[in-house]
Scaffold this motif. Structure first.
Motif, mmCIF file in Angstrom:
data_model
loop_
_atom_site.group_PDB
_atom_site.id
_atom_site.type_symbol
_atom_site.label_atom_id
_atom_site.label_comp_id
_atom_site.label_asym_id
_atom_site.label_seq_id
_atom_site.Cartn_x
_atom_site.Cartn_y
_atom_site.Cartn_z
ATOM 1 N N PHE A 110 0.850 -1.188 0.000
ATOM 2 C CA PHE A 110 0.000 0.000 0.000
ATOM 3 C C PHE A 110 0.891 1.245 0.000
ATOM 4 C CE2 PHE A 110 -3.164 -3.074 1.366
ATOM 5 C CZ PHE A 110 -4.265 -2.685 0.618
ATOM 6 N N LYS A 135 6.553 4.353 -0.997
ATOM 7 C CA LYS A 135 5.985 4.820 -2.254
ATOM 8 C C LYS A 135 6.170 6.336 -2.369
ATOM 9 C CE LYS A 135 1.852 3.716 -4.920
ATOM 10 N NZ LYS A 135 0.507 3.111 -4.834
ATOM 11 N N HIS A 255 -3.137 7.694 -4.170
ATOM 12 C CA HIS A 255 -1.884 7.319 -4.816
ATOM 13 C C HIS A 255 -1.975 6.095 -5.723
ATOM 14 C CE1 HIS A 255 -1.396 4.142 -1.727
ATOM 15 N NE2 HIS A 255 -1.848 5.040 -0.879
ATOM 16 N N ILE A 256 -3.109 5.384 -5.738
ATOM 17 C CA ILE A 256 -3.289 4.269 -6.676
ATOM 18 C C ILE A 256 -4.171 4.759 -7.825
ATOM 19 C CG2 ILE A 256 -4.182 1.936 -7.008
ATOM 20 C CD1 ILE A 256 -3.547 1.336 -4.112
ATOM 21 N N GLN A 259 -8.499 4.635 -8.696
ATOM 22 C CA GLN A 259 -9.197 4.165 -7.501
ATOM 23 C C GLN A 259 -9.431 5.352 -6.567
ATOM 24 O OE1 GLN A 259 -7.393 0.773 -5.587
ATOM 25 N NE2 GLN A 259 -7.056 -0.331 -7.491
ATOM 26 N N ASN A 590 -10.317 0.305 -1.087
ATOM 27 C CA ASN A 590 -10.009 1.120 -2.268
ATOM 28 C C ASN A 590 -10.325 0.402 -3.575
ATOM 29 O OD1 ASN A 590 -7.518 -0.269 -1.042
ATOM 30 N ND2 ASN A 590 -6.919 -0.057 -3.187
#
Length: 595
Positions: A110, A135, A255-256, A259, A590
């Protein structure tokens, strides 16, 4: 299948001749669960493939509202204060860990850029350290950047005894270093085979340093963000009414890519499991309901003509009865059930053994839970390698009577047994829930035939599992003789789960009753076994040590297992979720969508 054959298959995976999935499938044919297979590969330094989900969106948003029922309503939204799973679930709507666990026991990133492994050099061969790459370009909901400083702060926050975090056992002995803004290194004091604990799963949700730093330690309970979270997840906080409802809206900077699908999320609390199941499966008023502790016959009837379905997922959860060896009726230094006291009757091993024989597990499974559980004598029931072969269960009122007779507990004129002026009269509490009340009634009826008088007490679930330190009716206070509930195993390794059996995790006034050992019972042997298991790089030895701990607490009848629980949820037919038996229900909220 023997050890040589397993080593041969591991070699094939390393050489690319056999896929990880093929390895797991071969072991599954011999009864070895996926999480265990994962540990075997990880131990031998085989890199883990990242899990893929079925979610293939073309853009974020547009899905409208998502309505979820947690009938045991959350009472706070700080994951490091969560005693009950409901508060962990509520917190997970807004906070994220570095990684979570999918249903096969694989780690899914994640806030991590990748999953550490020995192959990529981020897990040391000596078991003394793990390095996580974070990330890039992740923002907190208030726009501040997520960095390594937030990880360092979260670890220090949880490790501070004055904070009284439920996750202290995960963080107190580790050292977390900042390598750079997007890299951290965790160093362990001793070789640590299970490195995927800190910053992972339910115990791993990361807090923003800039929000919580003024409230570290003794001031931790005063943080406004305990009720108004600022996280990194797919949903930003709108409002929260403890014990009732929480709302979030889509995070446009998530950040994805693409989504989440839903524009808003609403998590409603209150009611009971049956009404929650009905609101999803029959009426379609809600999209998803957590923790369907409902008689299976009722669920099957709802499914036949409804708009939804029950979703059973295998897990390590356990429904069990706990016997109090401290005195819940005498106050010492401002607390009852203090380790400075002894229970007047349950300290007698014969009494505890008799009670164990009075639990009709097979009837509870057959007539109440069905798909929802399997009768067991073990506290640890998954993964299979950790299940003790030594514990057996039996239902026998005759044997219970003989044990009590031999131990000198004599029936009085009222039919209740007594010894040295002390009667076998107990208060037995659990949360308000139809299967649990029926389970209580079964035990009470059998106990009466053995000369034991039981008073049944039922507490509203939102109170029983509350993280409110001022509430006397929480299960962590344990202000009664006997209690029953389910404890969840939220990772495919028993280490954190077994913290419930160590002396330094005993719940008490000093730690605001946040310690994970609710039973208050301690064993030097169990403590030593846990400490050795934490540092043993030998999988077989580590397995034997966890089995030893299980056998101590179950053999002493402190923990009286009833059912290995199948995690059961309810979902509308047109909702795609990402279930996992090794993480929270909302671990991948998410990625939920409608096709």
């Amino acid at each position: 299948m023997n050890e040589t054959e397993i080593h041969g298959m591991v070699a094939e995976v390393k050489e690319g001749k056999l896929s990880r999935r093929g390895f797991m499938q071969r072991l599954a044919a011999f009864g070895v669960a996926a999480p265990t297979a994962w540990h075997i590969l990880d131990f031998h330094g085989v890199a883990q493939a990242q899990s893929l989900t079925a979610y293939k969106p073309t853009k974020a948003g547009g899905g409208g509202p998502l309505k979820i029922l947690l009938w045991q309503a959350p009472t706070l939204l700080n994951p490091h204060f969560a005693i009950g799973t409901k508060d962990q679930e509520g917190s997970r709507v807004f906070y994220e860990p570095l990684a979570g666990w999918d249903n096969e026991g694989n780690l899914v990133p994640f806030l991590a850029a990748e999953i550490p492994s020995r192959e990529n050099g981020s897990v040391s061969a000596d078991g003394l350290s793990v390095t996580w790459k974070l990330k890039p370009n992740v923002k907190w909901h208030d726009g501040k950047p997520f960095t390594a400083d937030d990880c360092l702060f979260t670890a220090a926050y949880a490790a501070d005894a004055a904070t009284a975090a439920t996750t202290i056992g995960t963080y107190k002995d580790i050292k977390v270093e900042k390598i750079d803004d997007l890299t951290i290194k965790i160093t362990f004091p001793k070789p640590t085979p299970f490195w995927a604990d800190a910053f992972v799963g339910a115990a791993g949700m990361i807090l923003p340093k800039h929000v919580f730093e003024p409230f570290k330690g003794a001031a931790s309970r005063d943080a406004p963000a305990n009720l108004k979270p600022v996280g990194t997840s797919a949903y930003k906080f709108i409002d929260f009414k403890p014990g009732d409802i929480l709302r979030g809206e889509r995070n446009p900077d998530y950040h994805i890519p693409n989504q989440p699908f839903f524009d808003t999320v609403e998590v409603k609390g209150g009611g009971d499991a049956v009404s929650a199941a009905r609101a999803v499966i029959q009426t379609g008023e809600f999209d998803y309901a957590w923790n369907m502790q409902v008689e299976d016959e009722i669920l099957l009837r709802m499914e036949r003509g409804g708009r939804g379905k029950a979703i059973p997922v295998s897990s390590g959860n356990i429904e069990f009865i706990m016997l109090n060896t401290t005195d819940p009726w005498t106050e010492v230094d401002g607390e009852r059930s203090s380790v400075k006291t002894k229970h007047p009757t349950l300290t007698d091993p014969a009494v505890r053994k008799a009670i164990n024989l009075l639990i009709d597990r097979d009837s509870v499974q057959k007539f109440i839970y069905g798909r929802g559980g399997k009768a067991t004598a073990n506290f640890v029931n998954a993964p299979p390698r950790y299940v003790s072969p030594n514990m057996k269960y039996e239902f026998s009122i005759d044997k219970a009577n003989k044990i009590l007779d031999d131990a000198g507990w004599v029936r009085g004129a009222d039919g209740i047994r007594a010894k040295d002026g002390k009667k076998l009269k107990f208060v037995y509490q659990t949360s308000i829930n139809a299967p649990r009340q029926k389970n209580q009634a079964i035990v009470k009826q059998a106990a009466q035939r053995a000369g034991i008088d039981i008073e049944l007490k039922s507490v509203t679930a939102s109170v029983f599992f509350s993280s409110d330190v001022a509430n006397p009716d929480t299960y962590s206070k344990f202000y009664c003789d006997i209690q029953m509930y389910t404890t969840t195993m939220l990772q495919p390794d028993p280490e954190r789960f077994m913290l419930q059996l160590v002396s330094w995790e005993i719940a008490n006034k000093e730690n605001k009753w946040q310690g994970r050992n609710i039973s208050r019972y301690s064993s030097k042997e169990a403590d030593e076994a846990f400490q050795e298991a934490q540092n043993s790089l030998d999988p077989a030895r580590r397995t034997a040590l966890f089995i030893k701990m299980n056998d101590i607490f179950c053999g002493e009848n402190i923990l009286v297992p009833v059912l290995a629980r199948t995690r059961m949820a309810a979902s509308s037919n047109n909702l795609v979720v990402q279930p996992s038996g090794w993480d929270l229900d909302l671990w991948m909220l998410n990625a939920w969508f409608r096709p």
